[in-house]
Design an enzyme around this catalytic site. Structure first.
Site, PDB file in Angstrom:
ATOM      1  N   ASP A  69       0.829  -1.220   0.000  1.00  0.00           N
ATOM      2  CA  ASP A  69       0.000   0.000   0.000  1.00  0.00           C
ATOM      3  C   ASP A  69       0.858   1.262   0.000  1.00  0.00           C
ATOM      4  OD1 ASP A  69       0.830  -0.767   2.551  1.00  0.00           O
ATOM      5  OD2 ASP A  69      -1.149  -0.608   3.481  1.00  0.00           O
TER       6      ASP A  69
HETATM    7  C1  LIG Z   1       5.385  14.437  15.107  1.00  0.00           C
HETATM    8  C2  LIG Z   1       5.520  13.010  14.720  1.00  0.00           C
HETATM    9  C3  LIG Z   1       4.322  12.271  15.021  1.00  0.00           C
HETATM   10  C4  LIG Z   1       4.419  10.861  14.613  1.00  0.00           C
HETATM   11  C5  LIG Z   1       3.230  10.193  15.064  1.00  0.00           C
HETATM   12  C6  LIG Z   1       3.068   8.853  14.579  1.00  0.00           C
HETATM   13  C7  LIG Z   1       2.003   8.158  15.382  1.00  0.00           C
HETATM   14  C8  LIG Z   1       1.504   7.022  14.640  1.00  0.00           C
HETATM   15  C9  LIG Z   1       0.369   6.311  15.268  1.00  0.00           C
HETATM   16  C10 LIG Z   1      -0.415   5.699  14.449  1.00  0.00           C
HETATM   17  C11 LIG Z   1      -0.088   5.774  13.021  1.00  0.00           C
HETATM   18  C12 LIG Z   1      -1.305   5.800  12.250  1.00  0.00           C
HETATM   19  C13 LIG Z   1      -1.089   6.260  10.867  1.00  0.00           C
HETATM   20  C14 LIG Z   1      -0.377   5.310  10.041  1.00  0.00           C
HETATM   21  C15 LIG Z   1      -1.241   4.213   9.509  1.00  0.00           C
HETATM   22  C16 LIG Z   1      -0.376   3.117   9.109  1.00  0.00           C
HETATM   23  C17 LIG Z   1      -1.000   1.788   9.370  1.00  0.00           C
HETATM   24  C18 LIG Z   1       0.051   0.807   8.948  1.00  0.00           C
HETATM   25  O1  LIG Z   1       1.068   0.737   9.582  1.00  0.00           O
HETATM   26  N1  LIG Z   1      -0.201   0.085   7.870  1.00  0.00           N
HETATM   27  C19 LIG Z   1       0.808  -0.768   7.307  1.00  0.00           C
HETATM   28  C20 LIG Z   1       0.290  -2.151   7.153  1.00  0.00           C
HETATM   29  O2  LIG Z   1      -0.831  -2.184   6.327  1.00  0.00           O
HETATM   30  C21 LIG Z   1      -1.261  -3.464   5.961  1.00  0.00           C
HETATM   31  O3  LIG Z   1      -0.112  -4.101   5.459  1.00  0.00           O
HETATM   32  C22 LIG Z   1      -0.303  -5.251   4.752  1.00  0.00           C
HETATM   33  C23 LIG Z   1      -1.247  -4.926   3.630  1.00  0.00           C
HETATM   34  O4  LIG Z   1      -1.345  -5.872   2.730  1.00  0.00           O
HETATM   35  C24 LIG Z   1      -2.542  -4.603   4.231  1.00  0.00           C
HETATM   36  O5  LIG Z   1      -3.478  -4.481   3.241  1.00  0.00           O
HETATM   37  C25 LIG Z   1      -2.299  -3.291   4.897  1.00  0.00           C
HETATM   38  O6  LIG Z   1      -3.463  -2.761   5.415  1.00  0.00           O
HETATM   39  C26 LIG Z   1       1.156  -0.130   6.008  1.00  0.00           C
HETATM   40  O7  LIG Z   1       1.744  -1.036   5.148  1.00  0.00           O
HETATM   41  C27 LIG Z   1       2.117   0.963   6.314  1.00  0.00           C
HETATM   42  C28 LIG Z   1       2.153   2.016   5.629  1.00  0.00           C
HETATM   43  C29 LIG Z   1       3.118   3.084   6.017  1.00  0.00           C
HETATM   44  C30 LIG Z   1       2.386   4.264   6.416  1.00  0.00           C
HETATM   45  C31 LIG Z   1       3.315   5.398   6.690  1.00  0.00           C
HETATM   46  C32 LIG Z   1       2.760   6.113   7.835  1.00  0.00           C
HETATM   47  C33 LIG Z   1       3.239   7.481   7.951  1.00  0.00           C
HETATM   48  C34 LIG Z   1       2.708   7.931   9.278  1.00  0.00           C
HETATM   49  C35 LIG Z   1       2.600   9.360   9.359  1.00  0.00           C
HETATM   50  C36 LIG Z   1       1.982   9.729  10.681  1.00  0.00           C
HETATM   51  C37 LIG Z   1       1.671  11.158  10.776  1.00  0.00           C
HETATM   52  C38 LIG Z   1       2.843  11.938  11.050  1.00  0.00           C
HETATM   53  C39 LIG Z   1       2.640  13.339  11.266  1.00  0.00           C
HETATM   54  C40 LIG Z   1       3.963  13.964  11.170  1.00  0.00           C
HETATM   55  C41 LIG Z   1       4.035  15.349  11.548  1.00  0.00           C
END
Ligand SMILES: CCCCCCCC/C=C\CCCCCCCC(=O)N[C@@H](CO[C@@H]1OC[C@@H](O)[C@H](O)[C@H]1O)[C@H](O)/C=C/CCCCCCCCCCCCC
Ligand SMILES: O=c1ccn([C@@H]2O[C@H](COP(=O)(O)OP(=O)(O)O)[C@@H](O)[C@H]2O)c(=O)[nH]1
Length: 398
Positions: free
Chosen positions: A240
């Site tokens: 994803d």
């Molecule tokens: C100031 C900094 C703050 C940082 C705060 C971070 C706090 C995070 C708490 C929760 C995070 C929620 C948001 C992220 C959602 C990601 C969910 C996830 O990890 N999904 C992974 C897995 O998904 C499954 O994987 C297998 C697949 O086949 C399934 O279908 C999927 O559903 C996904 O793969 C990961 C993706 C990476 C996401 C990158 C997240 C970036 C997070 C940014 C957070 C915001 C930051 C703000 C910054 C100022």
């Protein structure tokens, strides 16, 4: 004359940094509540002569059975949408999901739906390998990848397609959870996805960061085909994230639908839920390490303790009072976010919410530490090793 000893300077600097970060956390609460209120469940205003809806090929990768599988899949047969096909994919003969799908194919003979059994190994990601047979025959210009536990409301697909405007290449949904049952794990799961997860998911989207979840995403097929199809993401477990990245790199926008994704698989216990979150932490750590290392400091208890200490150090505040007010306000913000994401009569009282919310807040830092302690990633019946950046190798069948 004021003399700053090195240790005093460090403490002074650290407390300023903590108070600054704490203020950012309060800002993120307010901003995401406003964003959620203005975005979620709001229908787009389309011009009356908008063209008829584009065809959608829905790919459903299935593996195994849960008691809600039949009713969840059935919602895909009763959607209010003119032109779509459903491509069910099951990797192995003998999978119990096959029987469930066949019963639905019999029940809805007029719906364009097919079942594919068999795996095409195009990479290490088992979900991609499973979806390959459906993807290779998909006939519509839009592809909806939708995980097995997702439930659709009749107008959700319409809303997703309406969000696919000219410059948008992908529409995804904010993950949420249906009102399932009264077990602790179901309530905790719903509270997690309706509070902490929703806040950061919405914030990431507001800040235009790539934060796409693969559990329900609508994407232009031509854009996947341009880079070699779905299989070109098969070497990553977080397909994803890389699909989102690939589109962004080519100048396309990613949009969130107004309707949250309704996860409704049931029958899994607390360990399953915690292991799922741990698996995701491990994945994020390998893909966005800096953000992930900050995660513990964004959790209410840890930042509350730190802010109480820093407030005492800098301004001689009463630490207990600061901590209590902090937790109370955090709870109010999370409750507000939860009611917005849930959007309807709640089945839990404020008291139950408070107790389960506190349990989860306490658990969040343990979860993070135990995710760090064991880097191998187990997903269903397979174990993987993910390198920095996201490339994945399979270790073994579990
Ligand atoms: C100031 C900094 C703050 C940082 C705060 C971070 C706090 C995070 C708490 C929760 C995070 C929620 C948001 C992220 C959602 C990601 C969910 C996830 O990890 N999904 C992974 C897995 O998904 C499954 O994987 C297998 C697949 O086949 C399934 O279908 C999927 O559903 C996904 O793969 C990961 C993706 C990476 C996401 C990158 C997240 C970036 C997070 C940014 C957070 C915001 C930051 C703000 C910054 C100022
Ligand atoms: O080996 C696998 C693992 C998962 N899946 C499918 O991938 C989707 C997401 O799986 P899961 O719910 O386990 O992932 P999570 O959301 O927990 O990351 C579901 O539709 C599964 O049927 C699959 O086809 N093969």
């Amino acid at each position: 004359m004021f003399r700053c000893f090195p240790s005093t300077c460090v403490l002074y600097g650290a407390s300023i940094l903590i108070i600054f970060f704490w203020c950012l956390m309060w800002m993120h609460h307010v901003i995401t509540i406003i964003y959620a209120k203005s975005k979620l469940y709001k229908k787009l205003k389309l011009c009356p002569e908008s063209p008829s809806y584009v065809g959608v090929s829905i790919i459903k990768p299935l593996m195994g059975f849960d008691p809600n599988l039949l009713s969840n899949l059935e919602t895909f047969f009763t959607m209010d949408y003119d032109c779509y096909e459903i491509l069910f994919c099951v990797a192995e003969e003998g999978d119990p999901a096959i029987k469930v799908v066949n019963s639905l194919l019999d029940k809805f003979p007029t719906v364009d739906a097919k079942l594919f059994v068999g795996n095409s190994v195009v990479g290490v990601n088992p979900k991609i390998n499973n979806m390959q047979s459906g993807y290779s025959v998909a006939k519509h210009p839009l592809i909806l990848i939708s995980d097995s536990g997702i439930r659709m409301k009749p107008d959700t697909l319409k809303d997703m397609v309406e969000h696919m405007t000219d410059k948008v290449g992908l529409v995804h949904q904010l993950p949420f959870v249906c009102d399932k049952d009264d077990s602790l794990v179901s309530i905790m799961e719903q509270i997690f996805f309706g509070t902490c997860h929703a806040r950061f998911y919405l914030l990431a989207n507001l800040l235009n960061l790539n934060c796409v979840t693969g559990m329900s995403l609508l994407v232009r097929k031509s854009l996947l085909d341009e880079v070699g199809g779905l299989q070109s993401f098969g070497s990553y477990l977080a397909e994803d994230f890389f699909i989102g990245k690939s589109l962004r790199d080519r100048g396309w926008k990613l949009q969130v639908s107004a309707y949250p994704a309704l996860q409704n698989a049931t029958g899994y216990g607390m360990d399953y839920f915690r292991n799922r979150l741990k698996r995701w932490i491990k994945l994020r750590l390998k893909m966005v390490p800096f953000v992930t290392f900050l995660e513990p400091f964004t959790q209410s208890l840890l930042i509350g303790f730190l802010a109480s200490w820093a407030g005492t150090y800098l301004f001689a505040w009463n630490p207990v009072a600061v901590f209590m007010v902090h937790i109370f306000l955090w709870f109010i913000c999370d409750w507000t976010m939860f009611t917005i994401v849930h959007n309807g009569p709640l089945r839990i009282s404020r008291f139950v919410f408070l107790v389960v919310w506190l349990l989860r807040e306490v658990d969040s830092n343990f979860l993070f530490m135990s995710a760090l302690a064991d880097p191998s990633i187990v997903w269903r019946d397979k174990a993987f090793r993910v390198s920095w950046g996201g490339l994945t190798e399979k270790i073994t069948e579990k």
